[in-house]
Scaffold this motif. Structure first.
Motif, PDB file in Angstrom:
ATOM      1  N   ASP A  83       0.850  -1.197   0.000  1.00  0.00           N
ATOM      2  CA  ASP A  83       0.000   0.000   0.000  1.00  0.00           C
ATOM      3  C   ASP A  83       0.883   1.242   0.000  1.00  0.00           C
ATOM      4  O   ASP A  83       1.443   1.598   1.042  1.00  0.00           O
ATOM      5  CB  ASP A  83      -0.919   0.001   1.219  1.00  0.00           C
ATOM      6  CG  ASP A  83      -1.889   1.171   1.222  1.00  0.00           C
ATOM      7  OD1 ASP A  83      -1.755   2.086   0.368  1.00  0.00           O
ATOM      8  OD2 ASP A  83      -2.785   1.188   2.080  1.00  0.00           O
ATOM      9  N   PRO A  84       1.006   1.901  -1.140  1.00  0.00           N
ATOM     10  CA  PRO A  84       1.869   3.083  -1.227  1.00  0.00           C
ATOM     11  C   PRO A  84       1.199   4.370  -0.734  1.00  0.00           C
ATOM     12  O   PRO A  84       1.756   5.449  -0.881  1.00  0.00           O
ATOM     13  CB  PRO A  84       2.170   3.162  -2.721  1.00  0.00           C
ATOM     14  CG  PRO A  84       0.913   2.667  -3.357  1.00  0.00           C
ATOM     15  CD  PRO A  84       0.435   1.559  -2.438  1.00  0.00           C
ATOM     16  N   THR A  85       0.020   4.239  -0.149  1.00  0.00           N
ATOM     17  CA  THR A  85      -0.727   5.433   0.289  1.00  0.00           C
ATOM     18  C   THR A  85      -0.711   5.636   1.800  1.00  0.00           C
ATOM     19  O   THR A  85      -1.282   6.594   2.290  1.00  0.00           O
ATOM     20  CB  THR A  85      -2.195   5.371  -0.190  1.00  0.00           C
ATOM     21  OG1 THR A  85      -2.873   4.313   0.503  1.00  0.00           O
ATOM     22  CG2 THR A  85      -2.284   5.176  -1.694  1.00  0.00           C
ATOM     23  N   ARG A  99       8.288   2.504   5.771  1.00  0.00           N
ATOM     24  CA  ARG A  99       7.779   3.437   4.756  1.00  0.00           C
ATOM     25  C   ARG A  99       7.892   2.857   3.347  1.00  0.00           C
ATOM     26  O   ARG A  99       8.667   1.944   3.088  1.00  0.00           O
ATOM     27  CB  ARG A  99       8.509   4.770   4.837  1.00  0.00           C
ATOM     28  CG  ARG A  99       9.979   4.739   4.448  1.00  0.00           C
ATOM     29  CD  ARG A  99      10.606   6.100   4.765  1.00  0.00           C
ATOM     30  NE  ARG A  99      12.009   6.218   4.425  1.00  0.00           N
ATOM     31  CZ  ARG A  99      13.015   5.914   5.241  1.00  0.00           C
ATOM     32  NH1 ARG A  99      12.769   5.414   6.442  1.00  0.00           N
ATOM     33  NH2 ARG A  99      14.264   6.093   4.854  1.00  0.00           N
ATOM     34  N   SER A 100       7.116   3.428   2.472  1.00  0.00           N
ATOM     35  CA  SER A 100       7.168   3.080   1.061  1.00  0.00           C
ATOM     36  C   SER A 100       8.179   4.003   0.397  1.00  0.00           C
ATOM     37  O   SER A 100       8.056   5.229   0.478  1.00  0.00           O
ATOM     38  CB  SER A 100       5.777   3.261   0.425  1.00  0.00           C
ATOM     39  OG  SER A 100       5.837   3.030  -0.964  1.00  0.00           O
ATOM     40  N   GLN A 112      11.692   7.403 -14.288  1.00  0.00           N
ATOM     41  CA  GLN A 112      10.683   6.372 -14.489  1.00  0.00           C
ATOM     42  C   GLN A 112       9.806   6.216 -13.256  1.00  0.00           C
ATOM     43  O   GLN A 112       8.586   6.063 -13.380  1.00  0.00           O
ATOM     44  CB  GLN A 112      11.338   5.044 -14.866  1.00  0.00           C
ATOM     45  CG  GLN A 112      11.927   5.047 -16.265  1.00  0.00           C
ATOM     46  CD  GLN A 112      12.623   3.749 -16.615  1.00  0.00           C
ATOM     47  OE1 GLN A 112      13.175   3.055 -15.754  1.00  0.00           O
ATOM     48  NE2 GLN A 112      12.636   3.420 -17.899  1.00  0.00           N
ATOM     49  N   ALA A 113      10.395   6.255 -12.074  1.00  0.00           N
ATOM     50  CA  ALA A 113       9.618   6.123 -10.835  1.00  0.00           C
ATOM     51  C   ALA A 113       8.671   7.310 -10.667  1.00  0.00           C
ATOM     52  O   ALA A 113       7.482   7.120 -10.360  1.00  0.00           O
ATOM     53  CB  ALA A 113      10.552   6.015  -9.628  1.00  0.00           C
ATOM     54  N   ILE A 130      -0.505   8.714  -3.442  1.00  0.00           N
ATOM     55  CA  ILE A 130       0.683   7.915  -3.166  1.00  0.00           C
ATOM     56  C   ILE A 130       1.681   8.743  -2.358  1.00  0.00           C
ATOM     57  O   ILE A 130       1.950   9.899  -2.696  1.00  0.00           O
ATOM     58  CB  ILE A 130       1.310   7.417  -4.484  1.00  0.00           C
ATOM     59  CG1 ILE A 130       0.358   6.419  -5.148  1.00  0.00           C
ATOM     60  CG2 ILE A 130       2.690   6.799  -4.249  1.00  0.00           C
ATOM     61  CD1 ILE A 130       0.766   6.005  -6.545  1.00  0.00           C
ATOM     62  N   VAL A 131       2.215   8.146  -1.277  1.00  0.00           N
ATOM     63  CA  VAL A 131       3.191   8.831  -0.421  1.00  0.00           C
ATOM     64  C   VAL A 131       4.596   8.223  -0.552  1.00  0.00           C
ATOM     65  O   VAL A 131       5.491   8.562   0.221  1.00  0.00           O
ATOM     66  CB  VAL A 131       2.747   8.829   1.066  1.00  0.00           C
ATOM     67  CG1 VAL A 131       1.450   9.603   1.236  1.00  0.00           C
ATOM     68  CG2 VAL A 131       2.617   7.407   1.603  1.00  0.00           C
ATOM     69  N   THR A 132       4.789   7.361  -1.512  1.00  0.00           N
ATOM     70  CA  THR A 132       6.084   6.716  -1.731  1.00  0.00           C
ATOM     71  C   THR A 132       7.147   7.771  -2.003  1.00  0.00           C
ATOM     72  O   THR A 132       6.980   8.602  -2.890  1.00  0.00           O
ATOM     73  CB  THR A 132       6.005   5.746  -2.928  1.00  0.00           C
ATOM     74  OG1 THR A 132       4.967   4.796  -2.685  1.00  0.00           O
ATOM     75  CG2 THR A 132       7.327   5.035  -3.162  1.00  0.00           C
TER      76      THR A 132
END
Length: 184
Positions: A83-85, A99-100, A112-113, A130-132
Motif C-alpha cells: 500500500d503506497p498510500t 515506509r514506502s 521512471q519512478a 501515493i506517499v512513496t
C-alpha cells in the motif's frame, strides 16, 4: 553475479520479508537481498532499525536482467503488492522503517519512478494519494542471514501465512506471466 548485464533496483515496501518473497518469484530477478537503506548511521543492526530512530527503511535490493524484465515492470509489481498510500506503515507494521520508498540508482530510474507515480495518481488507481518517497540510493546494508529468504524458511509461521502469503497469491493472480518457472 555472473551476468554483467544485471542492474539493481532498491525498494522499501514495509517489512522486507514481504517484499523479498514477492520479488524472489519474478522472472528476470536473479537475486534479492533484504537490508536497510535511507538512514543516518553506518552499518545499522536490526535491533536499531526496529526502533525507527536510525532513519533507515527495511528494503530490498534486487539484481535483475533488464532483457527479461524492465524497471517499469518491477515498479508495477512493487506498487501492486503493497500500500503506497499509507505514510510510515504497512498493515500492523508502523514506523518510518516500514515506509514506502524507491531508492534510485540512476536518473533514468528516478524519472521512471516519478512518471509511474504521477500516472498512478493521475488515473486514481488508489483511493488516496501515493506517499512513496523517491530518493537517491546511498548505502545499502545487508540484513543478517536470519532475514534472508525468510518466507522460504518459515512458510508455516503465522506472519508468513497472514501477511506474506496473500501478497504472493496476488502476484500469482495478476502477474502469472512474470513468475519464474518451477524446475522439477
Amino acid at each position: 553475479m555472473e551476468n554483467k548485464n544485471l542492474e539493481i533496483a532498491t525498494f522499501a515496501g514495509g517489512c522486507f520479508w514481504c517484499t523479498e518473497a514477492v520479488f524472489n518469484r519474478v522472472e528476470g530477478v536473479e537475486q534479492v537481498i533484504s537490508g536497510y537503506t535511507g538512514g543516518q548511521i553506518k552499518n545499522p543492526a536490526y535491533r536499531e532499525i526496529t526502533t525507527g530512530r536510525t532513519g533507515h527503511a527495511e528494503g530490498i535490493q534486487l539484481h535483475y536482467n533488464p532483457e527479461v524484465i524492465s524497471y517499469v515492470e518491477l515498479l508495477e509489481i512493487f506498487f501492486a503488492t503493497h500500500d503506497p498510500t499509507t505514510l510510515n506503515r504497512q498493515g500492523h507494521d508502523i514506523g518510518t522503517q516500514y515506509r514506502s520508498a524507491i531508492f534510485y540508482a540512476s536518473e533514468t530510474q528516478k524519472n521512471q519512478a516519478e512518471a509511474f507515480i504521477a500516472h498512478l495518481d493521475g488515473e486514481q488507481v488508489f483511493n488516496s494519494e501515493i506517499v512513496t518517497e523517491v530518493t537517491p540510493l546511498d548505502a545499502f546494508y545487508t540484513a543478517g542471514k536470519e532475514h534472508q529468504a525468510f518466507y522460504e524458511r518459515n512458510t508455516d509461521a503465522s506472519y508468513c501465512q497472514f501477511v506474506i502469503h496473500p501478497k504472493i497469491k496476488k502476484l500469482a493472480t495478476f502477474y502469472s506471466d512474470k513468475l519464474k518457472t518451477i524446475k522439477k
